[in-house]
Design a protein around this motif. Sequence first.
Motif, PDB file in Angstrom:
ATOM      1  N   GLY A 113       0.808  -1.205   0.000  1.00 42.30           N
ATOM      2  CA  GLY A 113       0.000   0.000   0.000  1.00 42.30           C
ATOM      3  C   GLY A 113       0.844   1.258   0.000  1.00 42.30           C
ATOM      4  O   GLY A 113       2.073   1.210   0.167  1.00 42.30           O
ATOM      5  N   PRO A 114       0.220   2.432  -0.168  1.00 41.83           N
ATOM      6  CA  PRO A 114       0.962   3.697  -0.203  1.00 41.83           C
ATOM      7  C   PRO A 114       1.716   3.970   1.093  1.00 41.83           C
ATOM      8  O   PRO A 114       1.268   3.610   2.173  1.00 41.83           O
ATOM      9  CB  PRO A 114      -0.137   4.748  -0.423  1.00 41.83           C
ATOM     10  CG  PRO A 114      -1.272   3.991  -1.008  1.00 41.83           C
ATOM     11  CD  PRO A 114      -1.212   2.622  -0.402  1.00 41.83           C
ATOM     12  N   ALA A 115       2.861   4.602   0.963  1.00 40.03           N
ATOM     13  CA  ALA A 115       3.674   4.978   2.123  1.00 40.03           C
ATOM     14  C   ALA A 115       3.903   6.483   2.107  1.00 40.03           C
ATOM     15  O   ALA A 115       4.179   7.061   1.062  1.00 40.03           O
ATOM     16  CB  ALA A 115       5.014   4.250   2.086  1.00 40.03           C
ATOM     17  N   VAL A 145       7.635  -6.478 -11.080  1.00 34.78           N
ATOM     18  CA  VAL A 145       6.825  -5.292 -10.838  1.00 34.78           C
ATOM     19  C   VAL A 145       6.673  -5.124  -9.336  1.00 34.78           C
ATOM     20  O   VAL A 145       6.272  -6.063  -8.643  1.00 34.78           O
ATOM     21  CB  VAL A 145       5.443  -5.422 -11.501  1.00 34.78           C
ATOM     22  CG1 VAL A 145       4.604  -4.179 -11.241  1.00 34.78           C
ATOM     23  CG2 VAL A 145       5.585  -5.685 -12.991  1.00 34.78           C
ATOM     24  N   MET A 146       7.007  -3.950  -8.838  1.00 29.56           N
ATOM     25  CA  MET A 146       6.861  -3.656  -7.418  1.00 29.56           C
ATOM     26  C   MET A 146       6.225  -2.283  -7.261  1.00 29.56           C
ATOM     27  O   MET A 146       6.262  -1.462  -8.176  1.00 29.56           O
ATOM     28  CB  MET A 146       8.218  -3.712  -6.712  1.00 29.56           C
ATOM     29  CG  MET A 146       8.814  -5.111  -6.656  1.00 29.56           C
ATOM     30  SD  MET A 146      10.453  -5.211  -5.895  1.00 29.56           S
ATOM     31  CE  MET A 146      11.467  -4.742  -7.290  1.00 29.56           C
ATOM     32  N   GLY A 147       5.662  -2.026  -6.114  1.00 29.30           N
ATOM     33  CA  GLY A 147       5.070  -0.718  -5.924  1.00 29.30           C
ATOM     34  C   GLY A 147       4.212  -0.612  -4.685  1.00 29.30           C
ATOM     35  O   GLY A 147       4.023  -1.576  -3.941  1.00 29.30           O
ATOM     36  N   PRO A 153       6.759  11.965  -0.093  1.00 29.13           N
ATOM     37  CA  PRO A 153       6.944  10.539  -0.353  1.00 29.13           C
ATOM     38  C   PRO A 153       8.287  10.032   0.144  1.00 29.13           C
ATOM     39  O   PRO A 153       9.330  10.609  -0.159  1.00 29.13           O
ATOM     40  CB  PRO A 153       6.841  10.436  -1.883  1.00 29.13           C
ATOM     41  CG  PRO A 153       7.120  11.808  -2.394  1.00 29.13           C
ATOM     42  CD  PRO A 153       6.598  12.742  -1.338  1.00 29.13           C
ATOM     43  N   ASP A 154       8.235   8.985   0.932  1.00 25.95           N
ATOM     44  CA  ASP A 154       9.451   8.353   1.446  1.00 25.95           C
ATOM     45  C   ASP A 154       9.295   6.854   1.227  1.00 25.95           C
ATOM     46  O   ASP A 154       8.524   6.197   1.921  1.00 25.95           O
ATOM     47  CB  ASP A 154       9.621   8.660   2.931  1.00 25.95           C
ATOM     48  CG  ASP A 154      10.825   7.949   3.536  1.00 25.95           C
ATOM     49  OD1 ASP A 154      11.653   7.429   2.761  1.00 25.95           O
ATOM     50  OD2 ASP A 154      10.913   7.891   4.770  1.00 25.95           O
ATOM     51  N   TYR A 155      10.007   6.337   0.256  1.00 26.75           N
ATOM     52  CA  TYR A 155       9.856   4.939  -0.100  1.00 26.75           C
ATOM     53  C   TYR A 155      10.893   4.040   0.568  1.00 26.75           C
ATOM     54  O   TYR A 155      10.940   2.842   0.293  1.00 26.75           O
ATOM     55  CB  TYR A 155       9.960   4.788  -1.624  1.00 26.75           C
ATOM     56  CG  TYR A 155       8.927   5.596  -2.371  1.00 26.75           C
ATOM     57  CD1 TYR A 155       7.579   5.321  -2.241  1.00 26.75           C
ATOM     58  CD2 TYR A 155       9.304   6.654  -3.196  1.00 26.75           C
ATOM     59  CE1 TYR A 155       6.625   6.062  -2.912  1.00 26.75           C
ATOM     60  CE2 TYR A 155       8.356   7.399  -3.881  1.00 26.75           C
ATOM     61  CZ  TYR A 155       7.016   7.104  -3.729  1.00 26.75           C
ATOM     62  OH  TYR A 155       6.069   7.845  -4.392  1.00 26.75           O
ATOM     63  N   PRO A 173       1.987  11.553  -4.441  1.00 27.01           N
ATOM     64  CA  PRO A 173       3.005  11.329  -3.420  1.00 27.01           C
ATOM     65  C   PRO A 173       2.773  10.028  -2.647  1.00 27.01           C
ATOM     66  O   PRO A 173       1.683   9.800  -2.108  1.00 27.01           O
ATOM     67  CB  PRO A 173       2.850  12.552  -2.504  1.00 27.01           C
ATOM     68  CG  PRO A 173       2.294  13.608  -3.383  1.00 27.01           C
ATOM     69  CD  PRO A 173       1.370  12.888  -4.327  1.00 27.01           C
ATOM     70  N   GLY A 174       3.769   9.176  -2.639  1.00 24.01           N
ATOM     71  CA  GLY A 174       3.673   7.903  -1.941  1.00 24.01           C
ATOM     72  C   GLY A 174       3.102   6.773  -2.773  1.00 24.01           C
ATOM     73  O   GLY A 174       3.093   5.622  -2.330  1.00 24.01           O
TER      74      GLY A 174
END
Length: 339
Positions: free
Chosen positions: A155-157, A220-222, A163-165, A200-201
Amino acid sequence: MTLNIGWIGCGRHATHMLMPQLGRNDMRIAAVCDLNRDAAASAAWQYGAEAIYSDYQELLSHKGLDAICMAVGPDLHRVAAIAALEKGLPVFLEKPPARDAAGAQEIAAAAEKAGKPVIVGFMKRYSTGNRIAGNILRGEGFGKVLGVTGSYMSGPAYFAGVPDYSGFYLHHCVHYMDLIPWFAGSAFEDMAVRTLETAPGHLLLHLNFTCANGAIGTIVMGTIQSRGTPTEDITIMGDHRRLEIENVINVRYFRDPPFKAEDPAATLAGGADTLSWTPNFTAAANEDHKGYAALMADAAKAFRGEANTAPDITDGVSAMASLERMTALIDDDLRRRRK
């Protein structure tokens, strides 16, 4: 022989996923450590630890310990692992082993100096579907791995609206930096990345790679999918062979079956037709399909000096080096696209 374990980090992941597996493998949690005294006390009560600490250095001095296990942050993983090795204690580290490859290499150097194993928590190798696939690949019949494709989503971070991945990279992507070369039988060599950031994120990335043995693939990642739905699938291609692992548990093995429609005697050929497997969740079996139990079983063997196939700190160094290469490419692509 029962092993006495000192455990560092008593958060939800440790107490729910990792610590329950120790007793199953003749390991006793003798002492626990956490900055949160209540969390440490709860873990001590659940697992019968005789001592509670808030300073890992004090835990390392607890008498009678045979090994140290920890599930904390990457920076503490590095310093606490090195401190444990300096006391002659083998170590289990949840992934990532450190914040970067240099930190993982420091642990590797300390492990070599101490002559003690450091096991890294790459449990994806032990997830039931992945383990079945790995055994097929290493057995007779599949042949050379030619390609690997797959996806690993989350999920989104966010971090204060920016945005900090890094958490996604360190705690999620690092798994596939270990698992995919393990499947391919060779380390990553060439890498290329394409990214798409919708907000963002919210990041989607495609990693294209070639391994040193010539295998190719795309992962594929995300951070654009809910973790409440299955977020992993892998396809491994050989010559007239294909393995598919879905949701780390469902496995299909495609071989080279004959056409059936025009054959009045068509049947199922054991050596050619598709094999499939899925777990029986209705059975009252104490099974861990995610792989933590099998991982800790191998860690116990390593601590006892027995033969094992557990991922060790050299695997951790390799995974972190690949992760750094990939994240550098991601950062470059994101900067280009944000202009």
